[in-house]
Write an enzyme that holds these catalytic residues in place. Sequence first.
Site, short mmCIF file in Angstrom:
data_model
loop_
_atom_site.label_atom_id
_atom_site.label_comp_id
_atom_site.label_asym_id
_atom_site.label_seq_id
_atom_site.Cartn_x
_atom_site.Cartn_y
_atom_site.Cartn_z
N HIS A 143 33.92 3.88 -0.24
CA HIS A 143 35.29 4.17 0.15
C HIS A 143 36.10 2.91 0.46
O HIS A 143 35.58 1.93 1.01
CB HIS A 143 35.31 5.10 1.37
CG HIS A 143 34.57 4.55 2.56
ND1 HIS A 143 35.15 3.69 3.47
CD2 HIS A 143 33.30 4.74 2.99
CE1 HIS A 143 34.28 3.39 4.41
NE2 HIS A 143 33.14 4.00 4.14
N ASP A 144 37.35 2.93 0.06
CA ASP A 144 38.35 1.91 0.40
C ASP A 144 38.09 0.55 -0.25
O ASP A 144 38.73 -0.43 0.12
CB ASP A 144 38.47 1.73 1.92
CG ASP A 144 38.77 3.04 2.63
OD1 ASP A 144 39.85 3.61 2.36
OD2 ASP A 144 37.94 3.51 3.42
N GLY A 149 31.69 0.01 2.19
CA GLY A 149 33.10 0.31 2.30
C GLY A 149 33.97 -0.92 2.51
O GLY A 149 33.53 -1.93 3.07
#
Length: 271
Positions: free
Chosen positions: A127-128, A145
Amino acid sequence: MTSISASARIHPSSVIEDGAVIGDNVTIGPFCYVGPKVVLGEGTELLAHAVVTGRTTIGAYGKIFSNAVIGGDPQSVHHTGEETTLDVGDHCTMREGVTINCGTVEGGGRTVVGNHNLFLANSHVAHDCQLGSHIILSNNVMLAGHVKIDDRAILGGGCAVHQFTRIGRQAFIGGLSACSYDLIPYGMLNGNPGLLGGLNVVGMTRAGIDRATIHRVRKAYKALFDEEGAIREKASAIRDEFADCKEAMEVLDFIAADSDRALSSPFRGKS
């Protein structure tokens, strides 16, 4: 309402949820799943058993191989089902078992992948993450992440990158290495813990950087890492000397930028 181009070719065993947007000349093989908030750009191909889900956009001429899951929920204990996104650019190839997750609210809500990237089997983008273009993730690479990777970096098989780490343009990470700290542009990192081992001269040469420029960047590297003292202070002190060399300044600017992580060096992590 689902929008499916008349030129798309979709195997009858696949599931295309209502709301998906399927572009011109998209090919979807057997037993695939496309979620209701997915956009597949022109010429994209999904091989058997590929999954694209979440609020995910795949650019033109992507290719997603079997058992890849693109756009899944972030693997974060803080995620409670908020709607976040994944944006993948054009001409990206995701081989078997690749996973790329949507963002988290805390991280800005968006995972971004640029153009012409190659993700080999079972590599993972968490994520991200923010990835540039012309990047190669070899088999089983693991990005935690919030990792940021600039253009043309290459990550060897099985390497792991710590969350919030930055990897500079055209850097190289050897197979099975642990990248726990920021890696400068053109840097080479190997081992666990990962140690900076010089410049990616082969990659620089292949990119058309001339010998004189490579020597200038090498001189800056030696001034930064062969002398005692704080790296960021040394980077500030030599800026005027290398102001005429774009590639050396790229390294110095990378060092000067704000970051959540320290810098990889030839010494950090040695006992």
